[in-house]
Design a protein around this motif. Sequence first.
Motif, PDB file in Angstrom:
ATOM      1  N   PRO A  52     -30.105  24.501  30.676  1.00 54.29           N
ATOM      2  CA  PRO A  52     -31.367  25.431  30.975  1.00 54.29           C
ATOM      3  C   PRO A  52     -30.922  26.943  31.239  1.00 54.29           C
ATOM      4  CG  PRO A  52     -30.602  24.313  32.986  1.00 54.29           C
ATOM      5  CD  PRO A  52     -29.719  23.759  31.828  1.00 54.29           C
ATOM      6  N   GLY A  53     -32.108  27.686  31.126  1.00 49.47           N
ATOM      7  CA  GLY A  53     -31.756  29.070  31.396  1.00 49.47           C
ATOM      8  C   GLY A  53     -31.321  30.101  30.366  1.00 49.47           C
ATOM      9  N   ASN A  54     -31.005  31.107  30.543  1.00 47.02           N
ATOM     10  CA  ASN A  54     -30.273  32.234  29.710  1.00 47.02           C
ATOM     11  C   ASN A  54     -28.751  32.045  29.235  1.00 47.02           C
ATOM     12  OD1 ASN A  54     -29.973  34.486  28.129  1.00 47.02           O
ATOM     13  ND2 ASN A  54     -31.032  35.717  29.476  1.00 47.02           N
ATOM     14  N   VAL A  55     -28.803  31.085  28.338  1.00 48.22           N
ATOM     15  CA  VAL A  55     -27.293  30.546  28.110  1.00 48.22           C
ATOM     16  C   VAL A  55     -26.325  31.650  27.437  1.00 48.22           C
ATOM     17  CG1 VAL A  55     -25.814  29.044  26.833  1.00 48.22           C
ATOM     18  CG2 VAL A  55     -28.255  28.211  28.003  1.00 48.22           C
ATOM     19  N   ALA A  56     -27.029  32.659  26.749  1.00 49.06           N
ATOM     20  CA  ALA A  56     -26.279  33.325  26.044  1.00 49.06           C
ATOM     21  C   ALA A  56     -25.768  34.462  26.934  1.00 49.06           C
ATOM     22  CB  ALA A  56     -27.080  34.195  24.755  1.00 49.06           C
ATOM     23  N   ARG A  57     -26.536  34.980  28.029  1.00 45.86           N
ATOM     24  CA  ARG A  57     -26.156  35.972  28.917  1.00 45.86           C
ATOM     25  C   ARG A  57     -25.031  35.295  29.714  1.00 45.86           C
ATOM     26  NH1 ARG A  57     -30.864  39.785  30.628  1.00 45.86           N
ATOM     27  NH2 ARG A  57     -30.996  41.002  28.612  1.00 45.86           N
TER      28      ARG A  57
ATOM     29  N   MET B 239     -24.270  34.962  39.473  1.00 40.94           N
ATOM     30  CA  MET B 239     -24.900  35.419  38.436  1.00 40.94           C
ATOM     31  C   MET B 239     -25.291  34.013  37.497  1.00 40.94           C
ATOM     32  SD  MET B 239     -22.947  38.974  37.481  1.00 40.94           S
ATOM     33  CE  MET B 239     -23.896  39.474  36.099  1.00 40.94           C
ATOM     34  N   ILE B 240     -24.315  33.263  37.296  1.00 44.53           N
ATOM     35  CA  ILE B 240     -24.387  32.120  36.341  1.00 44.53           C
ATOM     36  C   ILE B 240     -25.485  31.271  37.028  1.00 44.53           C
ATOM     37  CG2 ILE B 240     -23.303  29.694  35.955  1.00 44.53           C
ATOM     38  CD1 ILE B 240     -20.613  31.702  35.945  1.00 44.53           C
ATOM     39  N   ALA B 241     -25.577  31.094  38.228  1.00 45.12           N
ATOM     40  CA  ALA B 241     -26.633  30.540  39.066  1.00 45.12           C
ATOM     41  C   ALA B 241     -27.817  30.774  38.708  1.00 45.12           C
ATOM     42  CB  ALA B 241     -26.655  30.045  40.621  1.00 45.12           C
ATOM     43  N   GLY B 242     -28.249  32.140  38.684  1.00 45.97           N
ATOM     44  CA  GLY B 242     -29.445  32.857  38.725  1.00 45.97           C
ATOM     45  C   GLY B 242     -29.871  32.586  37.126  1.00 45.97           C
ATOM     46  N   TRP B 243     -28.845  32.842  36.140  1.00 45.58           N
ATOM     47  CA  TRP B 243     -29.232  32.534  34.827  1.00 45.58           C
ATOM     48  C   TRP B 243     -29.631  30.933  34.582  1.00 45.58           C
ATOM     49  CZ3 TRP B 243     -24.837  35.969  33.747  1.00 45.58           C
ATOM     50  CH2 TRP B 243     -25.310  37.416  33.664  1.00 45.58           C
ATOM     51  N   LEU B 244     -28.727  30.284  35.198  1.00 44.67           N
ATOM     52  CA  LEU B 244     -29.468  28.510  34.972  1.00 44.67           C
ATOM     53  C   LEU B 244     -30.755  28.614  35.819  1.00 44.67           C
ATOM     54  CD1 LEU B 244     -25.896  26.919  35.908  1.00 44.67           C
ATOM     55  CD2 LEU B 244     -26.945  26.780  33.754  1.00 44.67           C
ATOM     56  N   SER B 245     -30.911  28.886  36.531  1.00 44.63           N
ATOM     57  CA  SER B 245     -32.212  28.787  37.546  1.00 44.63           C
ATOM     58  C   SER B 245     -33.421  30.022  37.033  1.00 44.63           C
ATOM     59  CB  SER B 245     -32.220  28.704  38.893  1.00 44.63           C
ATOM     60  OG  SER B 245     -31.618  29.890  39.331  1.00 44.63           O
ATOM     61  N   MET B 246     -33.109  30.735  36.133  1.00 42.87           N
ATOM     62  CA  MET B 246     -33.955  31.836  35.897  1.00 42.87           C
ATOM     63  C   MET B 246     -34.456  32.468  37.036  1.00 42.87           C
ATOM     64  SD  MET B 246     -33.758  31.742  32.482  1.00 42.87           S
ATOM     65  CE  MET B 246     -35.143  32.595  31.929  1.00 42.87           C
ATOM     66  N   LEU B 247     -33.554  32.740  37.777  1.00 40.57           N
ATOM     67  CA  LEU B 247     -33.984  33.621  39.005  1.00 40.57           C
ATOM     68  C   LEU B 247     -33.269  35.024  38.899  1.00 40.57           C
ATOM     69  CD1 LEU B 247     -33.548  31.134  41.867  1.00 40.57           C
ATOM     70  CD2 LEU B 247     -35.711  31.753  40.914  1.00 40.57           C
ATOM     71  N   ASN B 248     -33.935  35.977  38.591  1.00 41.68           N
ATOM     72  CA  ASN B 248     -33.616  37.359  38.446  1.00 41.68           C
ATOM     73  C   ASN B 248     -32.868  37.788  39.650  1.00 41.68           C
ATOM     74  OD1 ASN B 248     -33.826  37.099  35.664  1.00 41.68           O
ATOM     75  ND2 ASN B 248     -36.016  38.134  35.868  1.00 41.68           N
ATOM     76  N   TRP B 249     -33.503  37.660  40.850  1.00 39.83           N
ATOM     77  CA  TRP B 249     -33.104  38.233  42.117  1.00 39.83           C
ATOM     78  C   TRP B 249     -31.569  37.693  42.292  1.00 39.83           C
ATOM     79  CZ3 TRP B 249     -31.157  35.331  46.119  1.00 39.83           C
ATOM     80  CH2 TRP B 249     -31.615  34.012  46.115  1.00 39.83           C
ATOM     81  N   LEU B 250     -31.221  36.559  41.905  1.00 37.76           N
ATOM     82  CA  LEU B 250     -29.890  35.995  42.029  1.00 37.76           C
ATOM     83  C   LEU B 250     -28.875  36.548  40.946  1.00 37.76           C
ATOM     84  CD1 LEU B 250     -28.565  33.824  43.920  1.00 37.76           C
ATOM     85  CD2 LEU B 250     -28.995  32.168  42.286  1.00 37.76           C
TER      86      LEU B 250
END
Length: 131
Positions: free
Chosen positions: A34-39, A90-101
Amino acid sequence: MHKRNRWFVTVSLIYGLLGGVVALIHLSFPGLIPGNVARMHGHIMLLGFILMFIYGVALHVLPRFSGNALYSERMANWQLYLANAGLPLMIAGWLSMLNWLVLVGGAISYFAIVLFGINMLFTVKPNGPWR
């Protein structure tokens, strides 16, 4: 080689393997991660694999090339802790789509880069006039 520098190189290789696995899974089974895999993949490879490797090698080699001791061992240790705290956030933020993380992790990672830059500038400074 200092234990901390060995940690940087070891963690770098682990991030390289992780980044490769993320790419292979994403290409083989799109949508599985899930999330923004490319970034996420890009940052794992660039900050995790490449930059951590540069940190480990530079902290070992540049003091020797300059003929000076490392300016601050303590700063380099904090760099290790911060770099390896920031990227997983950062990885956790992209997986969960939480920009603040992603933002918090990115700020922590950037602070590690700043510490490295300061430490290296003071380490390689010339003892006499610039030649």
